[in-house]
Design an enzyme around this catalytic site. Structure first.
Site, PDB file in Angstrom:
ATOM      1  N   ASN A  21      34.795  50.689-106.317  1.00  0.00           N
ATOM      2  CA  ASN A  21      33.656  50.359-107.215  1.00  0.00           C
ATOM      3  C   ASN A  21      34.008  49.944-108.114  1.00  0.00           C
ATOM      4  O   ASN A  21      33.129  49.750-109.011  1.00  0.00           O
ATOM      5  CB  ASN A  21      33.824  51.792-107.430  1.00  0.00           C
ATOM      6  CG  ASN A  21      33.238  52.565-106.621  1.00  0.00           C
ATOM      7  OD1 ASN A  21      32.704  52.554-105.999  1.00  0.00           O
ATOM      8  ND2 ASN A  21      33.580  54.531-107.674  1.00  0.00           N
ATOM      9  N   LYS A  23      34.216  45.814-110.041  1.00  0.00           N
ATOM     10  CA  LYS A  23      34.214  44.843-110.344  1.00  0.00           C
ATOM     11  C   LYS A  23      35.532  43.683-109.430  1.00  0.00           C
ATOM     12  O   LYS A  23      36.511  43.540-110.535  1.00  0.00           O
ATOM     13  CB  LYS A  23      33.852  43.587-111.619  1.00  0.00           C
ATOM     14  CG  LYS A  23      33.366  42.363-111.498  1.00  0.00           C
ATOM     15  CD  LYS A  23      32.640  42.160-112.622  1.00  0.00           C
ATOM     16  CE  LYS A  23      32.894  40.361-112.482  1.00  0.00           C
ATOM     17  NZ  LYS A  23      31.989  39.935-111.939  1.00  0.00           N
ATOM     18  N   LYS A  25      35.118  42.489-106.093  1.00  0.00           N
ATOM     19  CA  LYS A  25      35.400  42.150-104.716  1.00  0.00           C
ATOM     20  C   LYS A  25      35.200  40.764-104.219  1.00  0.00           C
ATOM     21  O   LYS A  25      35.737  40.386-103.283  1.00  0.00           O
ATOM     22  CB  LYS A  25      34.782  43.794-103.742  1.00  0.00           C
ATOM     23  CG  LYS A  25      35.327  44.577-104.035  1.00  0.00           C
ATOM     24  CD  LYS A  25      34.319  45.680-103.779  1.00  0.00           C
ATOM     25  CE  LYS A  25      32.852  46.048-104.991  1.00  0.00           C
ATOM     26  NZ  LYS A  25      33.484  46.425-105.727  1.00  0.00           N
ATOM     27  N   THR A  27      34.436  37.802-105.077  1.00  0.00           N
ATOM     28  CA  THR A  27      34.710  37.065-106.336  1.00  0.00           C
ATOM     29  C   THR A  27      36.577  36.903-105.949  1.00  0.00           C
ATOM     30  O   THR A  27      36.480  35.849-105.614  1.00  0.00           O
ATOM     31  CB  THR A  27      34.735  36.789-108.058  1.00  0.00           C
ATOM     32  OG1 THR A  27      35.933  38.237-108.425  1.00  0.00           O
ATOM     33  CG2 THR A  27      33.512  36.915-108.781  1.00  0.00           C
ATOM     34  N   TRP A  79      18.553  50.022-100.778  1.00  0.00           N
ATOM     35  CA  TRP A  79      17.974  50.343-101.076  1.00  0.00           C
ATOM     36  C   TRP A  79      16.240  50.172-100.969  1.00  0.00           C
ATOM     37  O   TRP A  79      15.574  50.818-102.097  1.00  0.00           O
ATOM     38  CB  TRP A  79      17.870  50.141-102.659  1.00  0.00           C
ATOM     39  CG  TRP A  79      18.854  48.752-102.689  1.00  0.00           C
ATOM     40  CD1 TRP A  79      17.141  48.382-103.780  1.00  0.00           C
ATOM     41  CD2 TRP A  79      19.827  47.344-102.390  1.00  0.00           C
ATOM     42  NE1 TRP A  79      18.082  46.916-103.600  1.00  0.00           N
ATOM     43  CE2 TRP A  79      19.349  46.617-104.178  1.00  0.00           C
ATOM     44  CE3 TRP A  79      20.806  48.574-102.495  1.00  0.00           C
ATOM     45  CZ2 TRP A  79      20.672  46.134-103.807  1.00  0.00           C
ATOM     46  CZ3 TRP A  79      21.757  47.473-102.200  1.00  0.00           C
ATOM     47  CH2 TRP A  79      21.385  46.009-102.938  1.00  0.00           C
TER      48      TRP A  79
HETATM   49  P1  ATP Z   1      32.111  40.116-107.787  1.00  0.00           P
HETATM   50  O1  ATP Z   1      30.782  39.602-107.031  1.00  0.00           O
HETATM   51  O2  ATP Z   1      31.205  40.605-109.116  1.00  0.00           O
HETATM   52  O3  ATP Z   1      32.915  39.786-107.566  1.00  0.00           O
HETATM   53  P2  ATP Z   1      31.803  42.954-106.570  1.00  0.00           P
HETATM   54  O4  ATP Z   1      32.173  42.916-105.997  1.00  0.00           O
HETATM   55  O5  ATP Z   1      33.182  43.978-106.650  1.00  0.00           O
HETATM   56  O6  ATP Z   1      31.782  42.277-107.517  1.00  0.00           O
HETATM   57  P3  ATP Z   1      29.713  45.134-105.677  1.00  0.00           P
HETATM   58  O7  ATP Z   1      30.111  45.655-105.663  1.00  0.00           O
HETATM   59  O8  ATP Z   1      29.125  43.859-104.743  1.00  0.00           O
HETATM   60  O9  ATP Z   1      30.459  43.571-107.176  1.00  0.00           O
HETATM   61  O10 ATP Z   1      28.678  44.630-107.296  1.00  0.00           O
HETATM   62  C1  ATP Z   1      27.484  43.412-107.466  1.00  0.00           C
HETATM   63  C2  ATP Z   1      27.006  43.645-108.337  1.00  0.00           C
HETATM   64  O11 ATP Z   1      27.509  45.094-109.239  1.00  0.00           O
HETATM   65  C3  ATP Z   1      28.038  42.700-109.179  1.00  0.00           C
HETATM   66  O12 ATP Z   1      27.338  41.654-110.236  1.00  0.00           O
HETATM   67  C4  ATP Z   1      29.353  43.393-110.343  1.00  0.00           C
HETATM   68  O13 ATP Z   1      29.301  43.208-111.526  1.00  0.00           O
HETATM   69  C5  ATP Z   1      27.929  44.469-110.342  1.00  0.00           C
HETATM   70  N1  ATP Z   1      28.743  45.708-110.302  1.00  0.00           N
HETATM   71  C6  ATP Z   1      30.594  45.903-110.082  1.00  0.00           C
HETATM   72  N2  ATP Z   1      30.731  47.303-110.671  1.00  0.00           N
HETATM   73  C7  ATP Z   1      29.387  47.638-110.750  1.00  0.00           C
HETATM   74  C8  ATP Z   1      30.293  48.762-112.152  1.00  0.00           C
HETATM   75  N3  ATP Z   1      31.186  49.597-112.049  1.00  0.00           N
HETATM   76  N4  ATP Z   1      29.245  49.425-112.612  1.00  0.00           N
HETATM   77  C9  ATP Z   1      27.648  49.333-112.843  1.00  0.00           C
HETATM   78  N5  ATP Z   1      27.388  47.177-112.000  1.00  0.00           N
HETATM   79  C10 ATP Z   1      28.871  46.804-111.177  1.00  0.00           C
HETATM   80 MG    MG Z   2      30.375  42.012-104.161  1.00  0.00          MG
END
Ligand code: ATP
Ligand code: MG
Length: 182
Positions: A21, A23, A25, A27, A79
């Site tokens: 969950n 942030k 993944k 990146t 969604w």
């Molecule tokens: P990033 O693209 O920044 O590496 P991610 O791939 O790990 O993030 P995703 O699950 O793909 O994260 O989420 C997409 C977006 O949601 C990203 O912009 C991220 O910053 C945001 N996000 C990630 N974790 C959370 C959280 N716990 N609460 C709210 N937003 C989140």
């Molecule tokens: Mg992502």
């Protein structure tokens, strides 16, 4: 830039999963693409689901044309289920593109960003997908990102990292920012 992609031939291509969950993944996957392309690898980066805004990574990877093939597939099908059939077709097209890239022999690394959702929302058949990953070319690195990776996928992967959220600015009302979230 060196052209040493040949070195991967005969090497051990890994199945890698970035889940959880927190942030980081997507990146992390972008980081791997940058590292790989620096060694002359050819990379296919397929981003599922997101399609509405133009991300920084899309701009950057566009500058590596011929080295990185970047595709954005889908239209927010998890969604916005106003038209489930259309969503299914988009998921199908995305998956076809992924499979084709995996078996094309063109790439040393194939990245399926946000792919886990296609499995958890049953947009792609689980057994079919796991079958493709288990039969991927030996030297090919495959990277999968997204929350809630299926236990079967986690079991078969060579590398699994779970991003654990400690704090996220969203909780303090800070919205997604350019250069940070997209
Ligand atoms: P990033 O693209 O920044 O590496 P991610 O791939 O790990 O993030 P995703 O699950 O793909 O994260 O989420 C997409 C977006 O949601 C990203 O912009 C991220 O910053 C945001 N996000 C990630 N974790 C959370 C959280 N716990 N609460 C709210 N937003 C989140
Ligand atoms: Mg992502």
């Amino acid at each position: 830039m060196c052209d040493c992609a040949e070195e991967t031939k005969g090497g051990k291509g890994l199945l890698m999963v970035f889940t959880g969950n927190g942030k980081g993944k997507t990146t992390a996957a972008i980081g791997l693409a940058m590292r790989a392309v620096g060694h002359g690898f050819r990379v296919c980066f397929i981003q599922f689901i997101k399609g509405s805004w133009r991300s920084g990574e899309q701009e950057t990877m566009g500058r590596f044309r011929g080295r990185i093939d970047f595709h954005v597939m889908g239209r927010g099908f998890t969604w916005k289920s106003d038209d489930l059939e259309k969503d299914r077709r988009a998921a199908r097209a995305a998956w076809d593109k992924a499979r084709e890239a995996i078996f094309s022999g063109k790439y040393q690394m194939v990245i399926l960003d946000e792919f886990t959702y296609l499995l958890s929302y049953k947009m792609v058949d689980r057994d079919e997908a796991l079958g493709v990953f288990s039969k991927k070319p030996q030297g090919l690195h495959v990277v999968i990102t997204g929350r809630d990776a299926l236990p079967e996928l986690v079991d078969m992967a060579d590398l699994v990292t779970e991003m654990r959220e400690v704090r996220h600015p969203y909780k303090n009302g800070i919205r997604a920012q350019k250069g940070i979230e997209y």
